[in-house]
Motif scaffolding. Structure first.
Motif, PDB file in Angstrom:
ATOM      1  N   ALA A  14       0.833  -1.204   0.000  1.00 29.77           N
ATOM      2  CA  ALA A  14       0.000   0.000   0.000  1.00 29.77           C
ATOM      3  C   ALA A  14       0.863   1.248   0.000  1.00 29.77           C
ATOM      4  O   ALA A  14       0.565   2.223  -0.704  1.00 29.77           O
ATOM      5  N   SER A  15       1.925   1.221   0.766  1.00 32.17           N
ATOM      6  CA  SER A  15       2.832   2.362   0.821  1.00 32.17           C
ATOM      7  C   SER A  15       3.477   2.606  -0.538  1.00 32.17           C
ATOM      8  O   SER A  15       3.608   3.756  -0.983  1.00 32.17           O
ATOM      9  N   ALA A  16       3.857   1.531  -1.216  1.00 37.82           N
ATOM     10  CA  ALA A  16       4.447   1.667  -2.551  1.00 37.82           C
ATOM     11  C   ALA A  16       3.432   2.247  -3.531  1.00 37.82           C
ATOM     12  O   ALA A  16       3.766   3.131  -4.340  1.00 37.82           O
ATOM     13  N   LEU A  17       2.181   1.774  -3.469  1.00 35.29           N
ATOM     14  CA  LEU A  17       1.137   2.298  -4.345  1.00 35.29           C
ATOM     15  C   LEU A  17       0.877   3.771  -4.037  1.00 35.29           C
ATOM     16  O   LEU A  17       0.751   4.590  -4.958  1.00 35.29           O
ATOM     17  N   PHE A  18       0.826   4.113  -2.758  1.00 38.61           N
ATOM     18  CA  PHE A  18       0.606   5.500  -2.350  1.00 38.61           C
ATOM     19  C   PHE A  18       1.724   6.400  -2.890  1.00 38.61           C
ATOM     20  O   PHE A  18       1.458   7.466  -3.459  1.00 38.61           O
ATOM     21  N   GLN A  24       2.807  10.550  -9.302  1.00 43.28           N
ATOM     22  CA  GLN A  24       2.124  10.776 -10.574  1.00 43.28           C
ATOM     23  C   GLN A  24       0.924  11.721 -10.424  1.00 43.28           C
ATOM     24  O   GLN A  24       0.106  11.832 -11.341  1.00 43.28           O
ATOM     25  N   ASN A  25       0.804  12.380  -9.275  1.00 39.18           N
ATOM     26  CA  ASN A  25      -0.327  13.269  -9.000  1.00 39.18           C
ATOM     27  C   ASN A  25      -1.666  12.585  -9.276  1.00 39.18           C
ATOM     28  O   ASN A  25      -2.565  13.161  -9.884  1.00 39.18           O
ATOM     29  N   ALA A  26      -1.777  11.330  -8.819  1.00 38.83           N
ATOM     30  CA  ALA A  26      -2.976  10.541  -9.105  1.00 38.83           C
ATOM     31  C   ALA A  26      -3.599   9.969  -7.829  1.00 38.83           C
ATOM     32  O   ALA A  26      -4.293   8.950  -7.883  1.00 38.83           O
ATOM     33  N   LEU A  27      -3.359  10.600  -6.679  1.00 31.79           N
ATOM     34  CA  LEU A  27      -3.862  10.055  -5.416  1.00 31.79           C
ATOM     35  C   LEU A  27      -5.374   9.853  -5.424  1.00 31.79           C
ATOM     36  O   LEU A  27      -5.868   8.787  -5.039  1.00 31.79           O
ATOM     37  N   ASP A  28      -6.121  10.860  -5.858  1.00 29.24           N
ATOM     38  CA  ASP A  28      -7.586  10.764  -5.833  1.00 29.24           C
ATOM     39  C   ASP A  28      -8.104   9.758  -6.849  1.00 29.24           C
ATOM     40  O   ASP A  28      -9.045   9.006  -6.567  1.00 29.24           O
ATOM     41  N   ASP A  29      -7.501   9.732  -8.033  1.00 23.87           N
ATOM     42  CA  ASP A  29      -7.899   8.771  -9.064  1.00 23.87           C
ATOM     43  C   ASP A  29      -7.652   7.346  -8.574  1.00 23.87           C
ATOM     44  O   ASP A  29      -8.514   6.475  -8.706  1.00 23.87           O
ATOM     45  N   VAL A  30      -6.486   7.117  -7.992  1.00 24.94           N
ATOM     46  CA  VAL A  30      -6.162   5.792  -7.476  1.00 24.94           C
ATOM     47  C   VAL A  30      -7.116   5.433  -6.344  1.00 24.94           C
ATOM     48  O   VAL A  30      -7.619   4.311  -6.274  1.00 24.94           O
ATOM     49  N   GLU A  31      -7.419   6.388  -5.476  1.00 24.73           N
ATOM     50  CA  GLU A  31      -8.340   6.114  -4.374  1.00 24.73           C
ATOM     51  C   GLU A  31      -9.717   5.707  -4.898  1.00 24.73           C
ATOM     52  O   GLU A  31     -10.358   4.797  -4.359  1.00 24.73           O
ATOM     53  N   SER A  32     -10.178   6.357  -5.944  1.00 24.83           N
ATOM     54  CA  SER A  32     -11.470   6.017  -6.532  1.00 24.83           C
ATOM     55  C   SER A  32     -11.476   4.570  -7.044  1.00 24.83           C
ATOM     56  O   SER A  32     -12.417   3.814  -6.797  1.00 24.83           O
ATOM     57  N   PHE A  92      -3.829 -12.953  -1.973  1.00 25.20           N
ATOM     58  CA  PHE A  92      -4.573 -13.182  -0.736  1.00 25.20           C
ATOM     59  C   PHE A  92      -4.583 -11.943   0.159  1.00 25.20           C
ATOM     60  O   PHE A  92      -5.489 -11.743   0.959  1.00 25.20           O
ATOM     61  N   ALA A  93      -3.557 -11.094   0.018  1.00 32.94           N
ATOM     62  CA  ALA A  93      -3.438  -9.900   0.864  1.00 32.94           C
ATOM     63  C   ALA A  93      -4.003  -8.646   0.191  1.00 32.94           C
ATOM     64  O   ALA A  93      -3.966  -7.562   0.783  1.00 32.94           O
ATOM     65  N   LEU A  94      -4.534  -8.766  -1.035  1.00 30.55           N
ATOM     66  CA  LEU A  94      -5.028  -7.591  -1.753  1.00 30.55           C
ATOM     67  C   LEU A  94      -6.084  -6.802  -0.967  1.00 30.55           C
ATOM     68  O   LEU A  94      -5.991  -5.576  -0.893  1.00 30.55           O
ATOM     69  N   PRO A  95      -7.083  -7.447  -0.357  1.00 34.31           N
ATOM     70  CA  PRO A  95      -8.054  -6.653   0.414  1.00 34.31           C
ATOM     71  C   PRO A  95      -7.395  -5.820   1.522  1.00 34.31           C
ATOM     72  O   PRO A  95      -7.759  -4.659   1.729  1.00 34.31           O
ATOM     73  N   ASP A  96      -6.421  -6.408   2.207  1.00 35.15           N
ATOM     74  CA  ASP A  96      -5.710  -5.665   3.257  1.00 35.15           C
ATOM     75  C   ASP A  96      -4.867  -4.541   2.669  1.00 35.15           C
ATOM     76  O   ASP A  96      -4.730  -3.473   3.275  1.00 35.15           O
ATOM     77  N   MET A  97      -4.302  -4.776   1.488  1.00 37.06           N
ATOM     78  CA  MET A  97      -3.508  -3.734   0.822  1.00 37.06           C
ATOM     79  C   MET A  97      -4.393  -2.543   0.454  1.00 37.06           C
ATOM     80  O   MET A  97      -4.012  -1.383   0.645  1.00 37.06           O
ATOM     81  N   LEU A  98      -5.574  -2.835  -0.079  1.00 41.24           N
ATOM     82  CA  LEU A  98      -6.498  -1.778  -0.486  1.00 41.24           C
ATOM     83  C   LEU A  98      -6.998  -0.996   0.726  1.00 41.24           C
ATOM     84  O   LEU A  98      -7.121   0.237   0.675  1.00 41.24           O
ATOM     85  N   LYS A  99      -7.262  -1.694   1.817  1.00 41.86           N
ATOM     86  CA  LYS A  99      -7.668  -1.018   3.054  1.00 41.86           C
ATOM     87  C   LYS A  99      -6.532  -0.133   3.558  1.00 41.86           C
ATOM     88  O   LYS A  99      -6.756   1.013   3.961  1.00 41.86           O
ATOM     89  N   ALA A 100      -5.304  -0.656   3.532  1.00 38.66           N
ATOM     90  CA  ALA A 100      -4.149   0.116   4.000  1.00 38.66           C
ATOM     91  C   ALA A 100      -3.961   1.368   3.144  1.00 38.66           C
ATOM     92  O   ALA A 100      -3.592   2.422   3.663  1.00 38.66           O
ATOM     93  N   TYR A 101      -4.231   1.281   1.834  1.00 39.01           N
ATOM     94  CA  TYR A 101      -4.147   2.464   0.976  1.00 39.01           C
ATOM     95  C   TYR A 101      -5.178   3.510   1.434  1.00 39.01           C
ATOM     96  O   TYR A 101      -4.863   4.696   1.533  1.00 39.01           O
ATOM     97  N   GLY A 102      -6.392   3.052   1.707  1.00 40.64           N
ATOM     98  CA  GLY A 102      -7.423   3.970   2.204  1.00 40.64           C
ATOM     99  C   GLY A 102      -7.004   4.634   3.502  1.00 40.64           C
ATOM    100  O   GLY A 102      -7.232   5.830   3.708  1.00 40.64           O
ATOM    101  N   ASP A 103      -6.365   3.868   4.382  1.00 39.38           N
ATOM    102  CA  ASP A 103      -5.874   4.424   5.646  1.00 39.38           C
ATOM    103  C   ASP A 103      -4.805   5.489   5.388  1.00 39.38           C
ATOM    104  O   ASP A 103      -4.787   6.536   6.043  1.00 39.38           O
ATOM    105  N   LEU A 104      -3.916   5.222   4.442  1.00 40.98           N
ATOM    106  CA  LEU A 104      -2.872   6.196   4.099  1.00 40.98           C
ATOM    107  C   LEU A 104      -3.483   7.482   3.533  1.00 40.98           C
ATOM    108  O   LEU A 104      -3.029   8.584   3.850  1.00 40.98           O
ATOM    109  N   MET A 105      -4.511   7.345   2.703  1.00 39.38           N
ATOM    110  CA  MET A 105      -5.174   8.522   2.134  1.00 39.38           C
ATOM    111  C   MET A 105      -5.863   9.330   3.234  1.00 39.38           C
ATOM    112  O   MET A 105      -5.785  10.561   3.238  1.00 39.38           O
TER     113      MET A 105
END
Length: 184
Positions: A14-18, A24-32, A92-105
């Protein structure tokens, strides 16, 4: 529930994706797209089985996941990210990764995240009332993430950090069953 190993993996990915989205100035697009993918996973038993089962080959997971994401408009960084997790056998960890991204945002915006689970979708007025009450309790800006779980029958479960408030009918019925067993 995430193991500590999958939790660590989720936070690193999640940190790497963030970081990539920020660069790339795409935080909101990625969050969507992350929100859409999380919703897809929560609503589909078949998709969850695909993510969790080690039986599927990575190529088959990538192909199936790609088709599902395309049909729901998930593309770009998030689609590539999900396919990378499959290639690396970490789906298997993708749901947790996506949640962690939301937490970072949420942290990036200075928000506190509350996960609200209800038996039926909440309307805008209910969400706003809940947001206002929680903001007053925490003294900060509140972001609500909603999950629909019909098995609750009624009521809500609100998770705010490590705190959980469970007013669901399901939990009350379980408590009554337990009390009746103990009384017998």
């Amino acid at each position: 529930m995430a193991t500590s190993e999958s939790s660590g993996v989720a936070e690193r990915y999640a940190s790497a994706l963030f970081d990539l989205a920020r660069d790339q100035n795409a935080l909101d697009d990625v969050e969507s797209h992350v929100t859409t993918l999380r919703q897809m996973i929560s609503e589909s038993d078949d998709l969850r089985r695909l993510l969790e089962s080690p039986v599927f080959k990575a190529e088959d997971q990538i192909r199936a996941l790609d088709a599902v994401m395309q049909s729901h408009g998930v593309s770009g960084l998030v689609a590539n990210f999900a396919k990378l997790t499959a290639r690396n056998r970490r789906l298997f960890a993708l749901p947790d990764m996506l949640k962690a991204y939301g937490d970072l945002m949420a942290k990036h915006r200075g928000e506190t995240l509350a996960v609200v689970t209800s038996a039926e979708p909440l309307n805008d007025e209910q969400l706003e009332t809940l947001r206002r009450v929680l903001s007053e309790k925490t003294g900060g800006t509140m972001k609500l993430e909603t999950i629909v779980d019909p098995s609750l029958i009624g009521g809500l479960i609100v998770r705010l950090g490590s705190q959980m408030i469970d007013t669901s009918v399901r939990t009350r019925l379980q408590g009554m069953r337990q009390a009746m067993k103990e009384a017998a």
